[in-house]
Design an enzyme around this catalytic site. Structure first.
Site, PDB file in Angstrom:
ATOM      1  N   MET A 200      -9.274  -2.312   8.907  1.00 40.55           N
ATOM      2  CA  MET A 200      -9.038  -2.594  10.151  1.00 40.55           C
ATOM      3  C   MET A 200      -8.030  -1.594  10.877  1.00 40.55           C
ATOM      4  O   MET A 200      -7.339  -2.089  11.913  1.00 40.55           O
ATOM      5  CB  MET A 200      -8.224  -3.825   9.818  1.00 40.55           C
ATOM      6  CG  MET A 200      -9.004  -5.087   9.182  1.00 40.55           C
ATOM      7  SD  MET A 200      -7.883  -6.548   8.880  1.00 40.55           S
ATOM      8  CE  MET A 200      -7.675  -7.213  10.464  1.00 40.55           C
ATOM      9  N   GLU A 201      -8.034  -0.500  10.348  1.00 40.17           N
ATOM     10  CA  GLU A 201      -7.186   0.680  10.986  1.00 40.17           C
ATOM     11  C   GLU A 201      -7.789   1.912  11.257  1.00 40.17           C
ATOM     12  O   GLU A 201      -7.560   2.810  12.193  1.00 40.17           O
ATOM     13  CB  GLU A 201      -5.983   0.770  10.318  1.00 40.17           C
ATOM     14  CG  GLU A 201      -4.845  -0.510  10.185  1.00 40.17           C
ATOM     15  CD  GLU A 201      -5.445  -1.097   9.172  1.00 40.17           C
ATOM     16  OE1 GLU A 201      -6.323  -0.960   8.426  1.00 40.17           O
ATOM     17  OE2 GLU A 201      -4.841  -2.545   9.041  1.00 40.17           O
TER      18      GLU A 201
ATOM     19  N   GLY B 268     -12.538  -3.179   2.139  1.00 37.23           N
ATOM     20  CA  GLY B 268     -13.630  -4.050   1.593  1.00 37.23           C
ATOM     21  C   GLY B 268     -14.829  -3.039   1.629  1.00 37.23           C
ATOM     22  O   GLY B 268     -15.325  -2.270   2.168  1.00 37.23           O
TER      23      GLY B 268
ATOM     24  N   ASP C 254     -11.930  -5.288  -2.513  1.00 36.29           N
ATOM     25  CA  ASP C 254     -12.918  -6.500  -2.626  1.00 36.29           C
ATOM     26  C   ASP C 254     -14.285  -5.933  -2.121  1.00 36.29           C
ATOM     27  O   ASP C 254     -14.444  -4.847  -1.653  1.00 36.29           O
ATOM     28  CB  ASP C 254     -12.382  -7.250  -1.740  1.00 36.29           C
ATOM     29  CG  ASP C 254     -12.027  -6.830  -0.369  1.00 36.29           C
ATOM     30  OD1 ASP C 254     -10.918  -6.474   0.060  1.00 36.29           O
ATOM     31  OD2 ASP C 254     -12.934  -7.167   0.613  1.00 36.29           O
TER      32      ASP C 254
ATOM     33  N   GLU D  33       0.808  -1.311  -0.122  1.00 35.90           N
ATOM     34  CA  GLU D  33      -0.035  -0.101   0.165  1.00 35.90           C
ATOM     35  C   GLU D  33       0.880   1.291  -0.245  1.00 35.90           C
ATOM     36  O   GLU D  33       0.428   2.386  -0.166  1.00 35.90           O
ATOM     37  CB  GLU D  33      -1.106   0.134   1.128  1.00 35.90           C
ATOM     38  CG  GLU D  33      -2.152  -1.148   0.932  1.00 35.90           C
ATOM     39  CD  GLU D  33      -2.785  -1.366   2.475  1.00 35.90           C
ATOM     40  OE1 GLU D  33      -3.975  -1.323   2.442  1.00 35.90           O
ATOM     41  OE2 GLU D  33      -2.043  -1.115   3.581  1.00 35.90           O
TER      42      GLU D  33
END
Ligand code: ADE
Length: 243
Positions: free
Chosen positions: A187-188, A78, A211, A12
């Protein structure tokens, strides 16, 4: 003014790092901090690692130990919102930890003792990310074209974070039902936003959609990361820095 640019995964951040005019590299709490100049800004580029604790630790170190005036996070997510497709861009305006639940002591999703479940992104930096994304999408990014993505869009709104890679249609549907305004899951971001709020410093989060957090997420995610994410996000961040 120093700007910190944070990602969870090497893929990333790699393409941005390649453009950094590096002055200094140091290590703190296992994180490599690359300091230098990027598009006319003093920046620190750093990988946080994956998950809320990794992001919170990184954010706290950056804000406490360095003269960092703003935190930018760039990475993949996502898609949850009905119109949020692979290749789209989501700029988070609010963040919530979807796995925070101290009920019945506190309302579901509320971070205990703060009275809040949602933390805000900085308006000015988020607007710059939107401008950067719009400029890149208007020029038809080559990485997207070769991936078969036709008409990507930019969205702004709620991003939800948790210590789970969401990879089933059932879990995705549950999140969509419980948090209908959520655009994307990662997730962050919410951890970063909470720490930035504690320090009273601005933060902004850019997510490209890798996704749909469904049964195919475990296949779509690595493919997007490998083939699209780095150059796509690099160009958006560079356009935002120039805006
Ligand atoms: N980051 C990218 N895709 C994700 C997903 N499906 N769940 C959590 N984090 C993600």
């Amino acid at each position: 003014m120093t700007l910190a640019i944070v990602s969870a995964l090497p893929d990333e951040l790699a393409a941005l790092q390649a453009r950094l005019d590096v002055d200094h590299v140091s290590t703190l709490a296992g994180r490599r901090l690359h300091r230098g100049r990027l598009a006319g800004h003093d920046v620190i580029l750093v990988l946080s690692g994956i998950g809320k604790v990794a992001a919170a630790t990184t954010a706290a170190l950056l804000l406490d130990r360095f003269d960092v005036q703003a935190l930018l996070f760039t990475g993949v997510a996502g898609g949850l919102g009905p119109g949020v497709a692979v290749g789209d861009v989501v700029v988070g305006r609010q963040f919530l930890q979807h796995d925070m639940d101290a009920s019945p002591l506190f309302p579901r999703w509320e971070v205990p003792m703060t009275g809040r479940s949602r933390f805000d992104a900085d308006g000015a930096w988020s607007a710059r990310l939107v401008t950067g994304a719009a400029a890149v999408l208007a020029a038809e990014h080559p990485a997207l074209a070769s991936f078969g993505i036709a008409a990507p869009r930019v969205h702004q709104g709620l991003v939800v974070s948790g210590d789970r890679f969401v990879s089933s249609a059932a879990e995705c549907a549950r999140l969509q039902a419980e948090l209908p305004d959520a655009l994307a899951v990662e997730m962050e971001g919410a951890a970063l936003a909470q720490v930035a709020h504690d320090f009273g410093r601005p933060c902004a989060v850019l997510r490209t959609i890798s996704d749909r957090a469904d049964d195919a997420a475990h296949v779509d995610f690595p493919r997007f990361l490998r083939e699209v994410a780095a150059e796509y996000a690099r160009d958006i961040v560079l356009a935002a820095l120039a805006a």
